[in-house]
Enzyme design. Sequence first.
Site, mmCIF file in Angstrom:
data_model
loop_
_atom_site.group_PDB
_atom_site.id
_atom_site.type_symbol
_atom_site.label_atom_id
_atom_site.label_comp_id
_atom_site.label_asym_id
_atom_site.label_seq_id
_atom_site.Cartn_x
_atom_site.Cartn_y
_atom_site.Cartn_z
ATOM 1 N N CYS A 168 0.838 -1.210 0.000
ATOM 2 C CA CYS A 168 0.000 0.000 0.000
ATOM 3 C C CYS A 168 0.865 1.250 0.000
ATOM 4 O O CYS A 168 1.417 1.642 1.031
ATOM 5 C CB CYS A 168 -0.923 -0.012 1.217
ATOM 6 S SG CYS A 168 -1.963 1.451 1.313
ATOM 7 N N CYS A 219 -0.396 4.077 2.220
ATOM 8 C CA CYS A 219 -0.137 3.874 3.656
ATOM 9 C C CYS A 219 1.339 4.103 3.988
ATOM 10 O O CYS A 219 1.676 4.724 4.987
ATOM 11 C CB CYS A 219 -0.487 2.457 4.092
ATOM 12 S SG CYS A 219 -1.968 1.777 3.397
ATOM 13 N N ASP A 220 2.219 3.562 3.173
ATOM 14 C CA ASP A 220 3.628 3.479 3.565
ATOM 15 C C ASP A 220 4.594 4.353 2.760
ATOM 16 O O ASP A 220 5.760 4.475 3.123
ATOM 17 C CB ASP A 220 4.102 2.018 3.458
ATOM 18 C CG ASP A 220 3.342 1.111 4.428
ATOM 19 O OD1 ASP A 220 2.914 1.624 5.471
ATOM 20 O OD2 ASP A 220 3.181 -0.077 4.133
#
Length: 332
Positions: free
Chosen positions: A143, A146-147
């Site tokens: 992701c 997200c990261d």
Amino acid sequence: MKVKCLIIGSGPAGYTAAIYASRANLSPVLIEGPQLGGQLTTTTEVENFPGYPDGVEPFTMMDDMRRQAERFGTQFVSGIVTKVEFALPSLQGGAGGRLPHKVWVEDTDLYEADAVIIATGASAKYLGLESERTYRGRGVSACATCDGFFYRKKTVAVVGGGDTACEEANYLAGLCEKVYMIVRKPYLRASAVMQERVLNNPKIEVLFEHNTLQLTGEGKVQGADLVYRKGESDEEQRHIAIDGFFLAIGHHPNTELFKDYVARDAEGYIIVKDNGTQCFSLPFREGQGVGSILPGVFAAGDCADPHYRQAVVAAGSGAKAAIEADKYIKSL
Ligand code: NDP
């Protein structure tokens, strides 16, 4: 055991549904499933969930949600749902009244529920390499939203040639020094506009006809060994230095268990009514408006969302599911 509201899944959708359902006095029971805390717990830090200005460790966040649901009376069951038998609309009503939906945990424990909220999430697909498992959460991610932030000014690789991979590569190019795209075919599968964006971005280098052999590094990802296969027999190995390795080769919604009862799209995502959470029963003909509601069965989070796949969106739909379940139970 007879319950008013049974929730399947312990990600943001399941826990939020539990908070709302317990505050509505539905005394929900939540079956936690195989991955306590859901997909989010495969990441290292959450920085985009509102309410945590300094970011939060995913297990902490999920534990906060769990405790919040517990405070209002949610009962948790650790175990895996192995079988369901939803009461079909044709069997509802009449002299027998409403039949409950049946859910078995570990094949033995039967729960009979007026309403069931499916919040089983989705799982990112991985290549299946040993080294991918070794570095999960230490350079391997599925992701970028997200990261990606943790790889600012670094070099990363994105695997895949579809719309998700192109979108993730573009997103990462906004943060990183350089982005490789590792594409197994000699072309991208993504839509024309996405391809154009990738191919015109000077920070992105597309490695066509490349596959990943293994990831390397001391305790975290520092590189990847690739193989370049041109044609039948022409093969060449190369190594790239990278700090992050992002999978974008698709997701599986965790919905197999419900396939005989609820309508799903071609990818297996549960189809819900009008951006809400009510499920349809089978048979269902997508796009033709054919299908009846399956009374008392609701789906929330990534198992019904092929587009956003964000914890905050899943949490929002968990709240919707509990509100709809409450309304349904009150109507019985
Ligand atoms: P796709 O199935 O479209 O693409 C998956 C990509 O991963 C393909 O390039 C595929 O290669 C590659 N791949 C699959 N398995 C492997 C493997 N083992 N090794 C290497 N490469 C692999 O998935 P997406 O998640 O990209 O998209 C899913 C759906 O969502 C699509 O319909 C897409 O259009 C849509 N979407 C739309 C967006 C938008 O409109 N903004 C954004 C994101 C997704 P190959 O081509 O060789 O099969």
